[in-house]
Design an enzyme around this catalytic site. Structure first.
Site, PDB file in Angstrom:
ATOM      1  N   CYS A  24       0.789  -1.241   0.000  1.00  0.00           N
ATOM      2  CA  CYS A  24       0.000   0.000   0.000  1.00  0.00           C
ATOM      3  C   CYS A  24       0.818   1.286   0.000  1.00  0.00           C
ATOM      4  O   CYS A  24       0.245   2.373  -0.073  1.00  0.00           O
ATOM      5  CB  CYS A  24      -1.003   0.055   1.160  1.00  0.00           C
ATOM      6  SG  CYS A  24      -2.214  -1.266   1.142  1.00  0.00           S
ATOM      7  N   ASP A  25       2.138   1.223   0.099  1.00  0.00           N
ATOM      8  CA  ASP A  25       2.950   2.444   0.054  1.00  0.00           C
ATOM      9  C   ASP A  25       4.345   2.147  -0.501  1.00  0.00           C
ATOM     10  O   ASP A  25       5.359   2.594   0.031  1.00  0.00           O
ATOM     11  CB  ASP A  25       3.055   3.082   1.439  1.00  0.00           C
ATOM     12  CG  ASP A  25       3.574   4.514   1.390  1.00  0.00           C
ATOM     13  OD1 ASP A  25       3.403   5.178   0.343  1.00  0.00           O
ATOM     14  OD2 ASP A  25       4.146   4.970   2.391  1.00  0.00           O
ATOM     15  N   LEU A  26       4.382   1.393  -1.597  1.00  0.00           N
ATOM     16  CA  LEU A  26       5.666   1.067  -2.218  1.00  0.00           C
ATOM     17  C   LEU A  26       6.224   2.319  -2.881  1.00  0.00           C
ATOM     18  O   LEU A  26       5.536   2.975  -3.661  1.00  0.00           O
ATOM     19  CB  LEU A  26       5.482  -0.049  -3.247  1.00  0.00           C
ATOM     20  CG  LEU A  26       6.752  -0.702  -3.750  1.00  0.00           C
ATOM     21  CD1 LEU A  26       7.465  -1.443  -2.620  1.00  0.00           C
ATOM     22  CD2 LEU A  26       6.446  -1.660  -4.890  1.00  0.00           C
ATOM     23  N   ASN A  30      10.954   3.327   0.662  1.00  0.00           N
ATOM     24  CA  ASN A  30      10.635   2.102   1.391  1.00  0.00           C
ATOM     25  C   ASN A  30      11.358   0.882   0.817  1.00  0.00           C
ATOM     26  O   ASN A  30      10.967  -0.252   1.053  1.00  0.00           O
ATOM     27  CB  ASN A  30       9.123   1.859   1.395  1.00  0.00           C
ATOM     28  CG  ASN A  30       8.407   2.829   2.302  1.00  0.00           C
ATOM     29  OD1 ASN A  30       9.009   3.433   3.188  1.00  0.00           O
ATOM     30  ND2 ASN A  30       7.125   3.020   2.076  1.00  0.00           N
ATOM     31  N   THR A  75       1.655   7.126  -0.664  1.00  0.00           N
ATOM     32  CA  THR A  75       2.328   8.330  -1.130  1.00  0.00           C
ATOM     33  C   THR A  75       1.758   8.671  -2.509  1.00  0.00           C
ATOM     34  O   THR A  75       1.831   7.852  -3.426  1.00  0.00           O
ATOM     35  CB  THR A  75       3.843   8.101  -1.197  1.00  0.00           C
ATOM     36  OG1 THR A  75       4.290   7.715   0.118  1.00  0.00           O
ATOM     37  CG2 THR A  75       4.573   9.353  -1.658  1.00  0.00           C
TER      38      THR A  75
END
Length: 178
Positions: A24-26, A30, A75
């Protein structure tokens, strides 16, 4: 080198998606980079990090309107159209991977915007620009990541066998495969 790094990220996504986990936030921030002591060709080891926003596929929160939008989850610059419209899905991780690949190649984000509204509009209504100087296999790989129809977008498992990845694995010293 980009294909080798993409392969490492794909291996991580494949393992996560097999366990029904969506990151959900690659994004590049990260992805952890570790030097490879045995590596003479400049290839480092990558690992996916920061699972603070990760969800299980069956989590009901994923399907509640407004819970996973750009203002409170992923993001925005790496967000997929569906993550903005209806929540986080595994296909969104693949879209984000495509954004990361473009950034590895060009050194610039896929989208250039002044406001969040402009960014959301571009994500929802425009196709990401694929670098023209990229090989045909690379262009096809990115087209598969940026497929607008979620059910047609390739999975991590399918992308692991894409020619862009397979042809470039020779740069990996360990020759590791799934």
């Amino acid at each position: 080198h980009v294909a080798c790094y993409t392969y490492m990220i794909l291996k991580g996504l494949y393992a996560m998606h097999e366990c029904e986990i969506i990151h959900c936030d690659l994004k590049p921030g990260n992805i952890l980079v570790f030097p490879n002591a045995d590596d003479n060709n400049g290839i480092h080891q990558l690992k996916i990090a920061d699972f603070g926003l990760a969800k299980k596929v069956w989590d009901t929160e994923l399907h509640e309107w407004g819970r996973m939008g750009y203002n409170n989850r992923c993001t925005p610059i790496y967000a997929s159209p569906e993550s903005l419209a209806c929540g986080c899905k595994a296909s969104g991780d693949i879209w984000a991977l495509g954004c990361i690949v473009v950034e590895m190649i060009t050194g610039e984000p896929v989208w250039s915007c002044r406001t969040i509204g402009e960014l959301v509009s571009k994500i929802l209504y425009e196709k990401p620009k694929i670098p023209e100087n990229l090989c045909e296999e690379g262009k096809d790989f990115l087209a598969r990541c940026f497929e607008a129809t979620v059910l047609k977008r390739w999975t991590a498992e399918e992308l692991l066998d894409h020619p862009f990845i397979v042809k470039n694995l020779k740069f990996l010293d360990d020759g590791s495969r799934l």
